[in-house]
Design a protein around this motif. Sequence first.
Motif, PDB file in Angstrom:
ATOM      1  N   ARG A   1       0.844  -1.272  -0.083  1.00 22.12           N
ATOM      2  CA  ARG A   1       0.179  -0.100  -0.064  1.00 22.12           C
ATOM      3  C   ARG A   1       0.943   1.136  -0.184  1.00 22.12           C
ATOM      4  NH1 ARG A   1      -4.915  -2.097   2.468  1.00 22.12           N
ATOM      5  NH2 ARG A   1      -6.148  -0.168   2.528  1.00 22.12           N
ATOM      6  N   SER A   2       0.357   2.288  -0.393  1.00 22.30           N
ATOM      7  CA  SER A   2       1.152   3.727  -0.563  1.00 22.30           C
ATOM      8  C   SER A   2       1.207   4.293   0.673  1.00 22.30           C
ATOM      9  CB  SER A   2       0.483   4.335  -1.734  1.00 22.30           C
ATOM     10  OG  SER A   2       0.330   3.813  -2.929  1.00 22.30           O
ATOM     11  N   ALA A   3       2.529   4.775   1.116  1.00 24.85           N
ATOM     12  CA  ALA A   3       2.499   6.081   1.941  1.00 24.85           C
ATOM     13  C   ALA A   3       2.044   7.309   1.656  1.00 24.85           C
ATOM     14  CB  ALA A   3       4.301   5.931   2.440  1.00 24.85           C
ATOM     15  N   ILE A   4       1.662   7.977   2.676  1.00 25.66           N
ATOM     16  CA  ILE A   4       1.184   9.423   2.168  1.00 25.66           C
ATOM     17  C   ILE A   4       2.128  10.353   2.887  1.00 25.66           C
ATOM     18  CG2 ILE A   4      -0.841  10.959   2.610  1.00 25.66           C
ATOM     19  CD1 ILE A   4      -2.543   8.541   3.260  1.00 25.66           C
ATOM     20  N   ASP A   5       2.586  11.368   2.001  1.00 25.66           N
ATOM     21  CA  ASP A   5       3.681  12.345   2.338  1.00 25.66           C
ATOM     22  C   ASP A   5       2.932  13.799   2.445  1.00 25.66           C
ATOM     23  OD1 ASP A   5       5.869  14.116   2.723  1.00 25.66           O
ATOM     24  OD2 ASP A   5       6.130  14.164   0.354  1.00 25.66           O
ATOM     25  N   PHE A   6       2.653  14.124   3.779  1.00 29.48           N
ATOM     26  CA  PHE A   6       2.098  15.343   3.964  1.00 29.48           C
ATOM     27  C   PHE A   6       3.222  16.393   4.201  1.00 29.48           C
ATOM     28  CE2 PHE A   6      -1.358  12.699   5.905  1.00 29.48           C
ATOM     29  CZ  PHE A   6      -2.169  13.418   5.124  1.00 29.48           C
ATOM     30  N   ARG A   7       4.465  15.910   4.531  1.00 34.04           N
ATOM     31  CA  ARG A   7       5.651  16.718   4.810  1.00 34.04           C
ATOM     32  C   ARG A   7       6.059  17.830   3.866  1.00 34.04           C
ATOM     33  NH1 ARG A   7      11.275  15.774   4.837  1.00 34.04           N
ATOM     34  NH2 ARG A   7      12.545  16.608   6.570  1.00 34.04           N
ATOM     35  N   SER A   8       6.064  17.168   2.777  1.00 36.56           N
ATOM     36  CA  SER A   8       6.681  18.043   1.476  1.00 36.56           C
ATOM     37  C   SER A   8       5.664  18.957   1.055  1.00 36.56           C
ATOM     38  CB  SER A   8       6.741  17.102   0.181  1.00 36.56           C
ATOM     39  OG  SER A   8       7.611  16.066   0.481  1.00 36.56           O
ATOM     40  N   ASN A   9       4.331  18.976   1.400  1.00 34.73           N
ATOM     41  CA  ASN A   9       3.493  20.022   1.014  1.00 34.73           C
ATOM     42  C   ASN A   9       3.226  20.740   2.048  1.00 34.73           C
ATOM     43  OD1 ASN A   9       3.051  18.952  -1.809  1.00 34.73           O
ATOM     44  ND2 ASN A   9       1.661  17.354  -0.742  1.00 34.73           N
ATOM     45  N   PHE A  10       3.526  20.560   3.406  1.00 37.84           N
ATOM     46  CA  PHE A  10       3.290  21.729   4.380  1.00 37.84           C
ATOM     47  C   PHE A  10       3.705  23.079   4.180  1.00 37.84           C
ATOM     48  CE2 PHE A  10       3.931  23.475   8.608  1.00 37.84           C
ATOM     49  CZ  PHE A  10       2.599  23.598   9.071  1.00 37.84           C
ATOM     50  N   GLU A  11       2.929  23.919   4.626  1.00 38.34           N
ATOM     51  CA  GLU A  11       3.229  25.272   4.647  1.00 38.34           C
ATOM     52  C   GLU A  11       2.928  26.170   6.164  1.00 38.34           C
ATOM     53  OE1 GLU A  11       2.971  26.756  -0.023  1.00 38.34           O
ATOM     54  OE2 GLU A  11       1.149  26.832   1.026  1.00 38.34           O
ATOM     55  N   TRP A  12       3.919  27.067   6.361  1.00 35.34           N
ATOM     56  CA  TRP A  12       3.676  27.666   7.758  1.00 35.34           C
ATOM     57  C   TRP A  12       3.390  28.877   7.714  1.00 35.34           C
ATOM     58  CZ3 TRP A  12       6.818  31.383   8.566  1.00 35.34           C
ATOM     59  CH2 TRP A  12       8.153  31.280   7.794  1.00 35.34           C
ATOM     60  N   GLY A  13       2.914  29.644   8.479  1.00 25.74           N
ATOM     61  CA  GLY A  13       2.788  31.160   8.703  1.00 25.74           C
ATOM     62  C   GLY A  13       1.289  31.439   9.068  1.00 25.74           C
ATOM     63  N   ARG A  14       0.456  30.633   9.559  1.00 28.14           N
ATOM     64  CA  ARG A  14      -1.035  30.548   9.946  1.00 28.14           C
ATOM     65  C   ARG A  14      -0.870  31.567  11.277  1.00 28.14           C
ATOM     66  NH1 ARG A  14       0.031  25.802   8.080  1.00 28.14           N
ATOM     67  NH2 ARG A  14      -1.513  25.008   6.479  1.00 28.14           N
ATOM     68  N   THR A  15      -1.695  32.612  11.310  1.00 29.37           N
ATOM     69  CA  THR A  15      -1.952  33.315  12.527  1.00 29.37           C
ATOM     70  C   THR A  15      -3.098  32.625  13.417  1.00 29.37           C
ATOM     71  OG1 THR A  15      -0.932  35.351  11.613  1.00 29.37           O
ATOM     72  CG2 THR A  15      -2.411  35.641  13.532  1.00 29.37           C
ATOM     73  N   THR A  16      -2.748  32.616  14.616  1.00 28.23           N
ATOM     74  CA  THR A  16      -3.702  32.056  15.482  1.00 28.23           C
ATOM     75  C   THR A  16      -4.775  33.012  15.983  1.00 28.23           C
ATOM     76  OG1 THR A  16      -2.156  30.551  16.636  1.00 28.23           O
ATOM     77  CG2 THR A  16      -4.420  30.911  17.624  1.00 28.23           C
ATOM     78  N   ALA A  17      -6.114  32.854  15.617  1.00 26.14           N
ATOM     79  CA  ALA A  17      -7.014  33.670  16.128  1.00 26.14           C
ATOM     80  C   ALA A  17      -7.424  33.854  17.461  1.00 26.14           C
ATOM     81  CB  ALA A  17      -8.411  33.498  15.105  1.00 26.14           C
ATOM     82  N   LEU A  18      -7.740  34.871  17.984  1.00 27.47           N
ATOM     83  CA  LEU A  18      -8.117  34.973  19.606  1.00 27.47           C
ATOM     84  C   LEU A  18      -9.514  34.942  19.743  1.00 27.47           C
ATOM     85  CD1 LEU A  18      -5.409  37.567  20.566  1.00 27.47           C
ATOM     86  CD2 LEU A  18      -5.263  34.892  20.514  1.00 27.47           C
ATOM     87  N   ASN A  19     -10.516  35.051  18.853  1.00 31.99           N
ATOM     88  CA  ASN A  19     -11.817  35.028  18.807  1.00 31.99           C
ATOM     89  C   ASN A  19     -12.459  34.449  17.660  1.00 31.99           C
ATOM     90  OD1 ASN A  19     -14.453  35.590  18.867  1.00 31.99           O
ATOM     91  ND2 ASN A  19     -14.101  37.303  20.555  1.00 31.99           N
ATOM     92  N   CYS A  20     -13.157  33.680  17.568  1.00 29.96           N
ATOM     93  CA  CYS A  20     -13.900  33.132  16.463  1.00 29.96           C
ATOM     94  C   CYS A  20     -15.580  32.900  16.625  1.00 29.96           C
ATOM     95  CB  CYS A  20     -13.113  31.989  16.134  1.00 29.96           C
ATOM     96  SG  CYS A  20     -13.257  30.672  17.428  1.00 29.96           S
ATOM     97  N   ALA A  21     -15.859  33.737  17.098  1.00 24.42           N
ATOM     98  CA  ALA A  21     -17.450  33.749  17.560  1.00 24.42           C
ATOM     99  C   ALA A  21     -18.253  33.727  16.324  1.00 24.42           C
ATOM    100  CB  ALA A  21     -17.948  34.895  18.549  1.00 24.42           C
ATOM    101  N   PHE A  22     -17.583  34.088  15.103  1.00 27.56           N
ATOM    102  CA  PHE A  22     -18.226  34.317  13.925  1.00 27.56           C
ATOM    103  C   PHE A  22     -18.527  32.984  13.434  1.00 27.56           C
ATOM    104  CE2 PHE A  22     -13.403  34.264  13.037  1.00 27.56           C
ATOM    105  CZ  PHE A  22     -13.441  33.135  12.152  1.00 27.56           C
ATOM    106  N   ALA A  23     -17.761  32.189  13.926  1.00 23.77           N
ATOM    107  CA  ALA A  23     -17.817  30.692  13.211  1.00 23.77           C
ATOM    108  C   ALA A  23     -19.146  29.766  13.625  1.00 23.77           C
ATOM    109  CB  ALA A  23     -16.596  29.895  13.473  1.00 23.77           C
ATOM    110  N   GLU A  24     -19.707  30.397  14.801  1.00 24.62           N
ATOM    111  CA  GLU A  24     -21.030  29.497  15.272  1.00 24.62           C
ATOM    112  C   GLU A  24     -21.950  29.499  13.788  1.00 24.62           C
ATOM    113  OE1 GLU A  24     -23.903  29.265  18.956  1.00 24.62           O
ATOM    114  OE2 GLU A  24     -22.761  31.048  18.741  1.00 24.62           O
ATOM    115  N   GLY A  25     -22.436  28.092  13.765  1.00 25.27           N
ATOM    116  CA  GLY A  25     -23.296  27.745  12.758  1.00 25.27           C
ATOM    117  C   GLY A  25     -22.860  27.236  11.379  1.00 25.27           C
ATOM    118  N   ARG A  26     -21.403  27.610  11.011  1.00 24.65           N
ATOM    119  CA  ARG A  26     -20.876  27.275   9.796  1.00 24.65           C
ATOM    120  C   ARG A  26     -20.529  26.020   9.613  1.00 24.65           C
ATOM    121  NH1 ARG A  26     -16.577  32.420   8.737  1.00 24.65           N
ATOM    122  NH2 ARG A  26     -18.216  34.059   8.777  1.00 24.65           N
ATOM    123  N   LEU A  27     -20.499  25.255  10.668  1.00 19.50           N
ATOM    124  CA  LEU A  27     -20.002  23.800  10.560  1.00 19.50           C
ATOM    125  C   LEU A  27     -21.291  23.178   9.781  1.00 19.50           C
ATOM    126  CD1 LEU A  27     -18.326  22.895  13.571  1.00 19.50           C
ATOM    127  CD2 LEU A  27     -17.296  23.679  11.399  1.00 19.50           C
TER     128      LEU A  27
END
Length: 495
Positions: free
Chosen positions: A236-262
């Motif tokens: 079976r094939s291995a899965i490579d996430f490492r080569s495609n990973f990119e960094w630099g996301r900013t952690t949000a301190l508030n995400c009340a806007f997200a309620e109901g989006r799931l």
Amino acid sequence: MSIFISSCVMLLAFGRSESVQPTACKTTNLLQFDTEGKIKLGKHGNALRSDCKSWCAVKVSSGAKTWDQVCNWNDCSECGECPTTTTTTETTTSWQSPFFSMTCSGTQIQTTESMTFSQYDAVVASVQSLYNNLSSTCNATYCPQADWAGCVLRIAGHDFMDYMNGEGGSDGCIDFHDADNAGLAECIHEGEHGHSLDDVYSQYCTIISLADFFVIAAEAVMNATRQHVLDDDSTRSAIDFRSNFEWGRTTALNCAFAEGRLPNPENSCSAVKATFVDAMGLNWAEAAALSAVHTLGRAKIENSGYDGWWSDAVNSRKFNNDYFISMLAKGWGPETSVNGNSAKNQWMRIDSGTDEANLGKEMMLNTDLCLYFTMDTAGDVEMDAATAVENECNCTWPSPVFIKDGYKQYNNGEFCGSISIPGSSDFPAQRALCCGSQFDTTSDAWVDCGKVTSPQGPAANHVKAFANDEDVWIKQFQRAWKTATTNGFALKNLS
């Protein structure tokens, strides 16, 4: 209005309007709690008074702080922007962003400033160490590695599924006030089977943002659980996430806007389209491929209100294409009012191989089965367990010829629980195998959900392809994962 709780505004958590007591806020601004509930100095603890006015305004407008908090910090006392020092709130018991729940002995970084391959590898190794320390026992009711892996993936998924119009996405913020996120606190910081991501993140919190960390943690558990597959079958094939990973996301301190989006599973593929296709920008092949994260873990009544494994228990700790095998190589019937809750309806396994005692309770949601099936032959009526019986949709099953390669290669030759599969000339016997021995005549076709030989779900062809060839699924999954975890950010490659 809900606000973050600090010692300055603790009384407000009980819905009362009180004057803010300034004492505890005199020496801090971006307040955080340590694991003992004590306040520790935040990122901007040394802000100059000359910068204070603009700093306060930004923090309040972003939702990171309230005026009650910043106006009683000694260096912000002269901002002149504070409209009041009293606030009325609704009852609340926890911070909205996990940022404030994590343990960090230094200054927790909000945006990763640089990342190397070795740092990525170190995080992966730390997360996998926790996973590997869990018992590998896996039976119908107890499978710690599946539960923990599923929870970590659910964190990442619930994080990126709130993306819409450039807002949200993999920003490390999960609104714990939203009932859809019930149970996530356990594996983030409280402990699922005794382990939490906080145990690992505390080692990296000063150099890697929580937003980046959640993505890496999910990739770590997918690779760890993929290894179980490779241990069983090295072809079976291995899965490579490492080569495609990119960094630099900013952690949000508030995400009340997200309620109901799931996506609400009760809303079938309309919910999949709204979230995955319209908001996140995936196509139907990618939406179906990404849904296979359900291969890991299970649904629990105390969390989502649903109940069971998406696969058999043993496969639920293996990152493979069994989600699609289960969807097509098993028969499913509606289960209404799960645990007595009429708002929660799902599909339960009903074919000849059903064995809850040994395999565990197996289930699917409307949002799973709708990818391939519809309740009518024209493809106009989406899957809905709550109304399935009245729509004469009692059983989902495909013509076995459609999944022949899949069940032979990945399911020990079993279709609907049997290796003795009737030929195409005995269609009623095939139905009886999948739907119940009582449905063994040509006139019993009314129990079928849609036309067995012509599925009308929006991703039917893709689901069939993923079930028959795991590598086809892996390719689409990696594309979908990349889009889902990078939406809304300008990121950089590992160095």
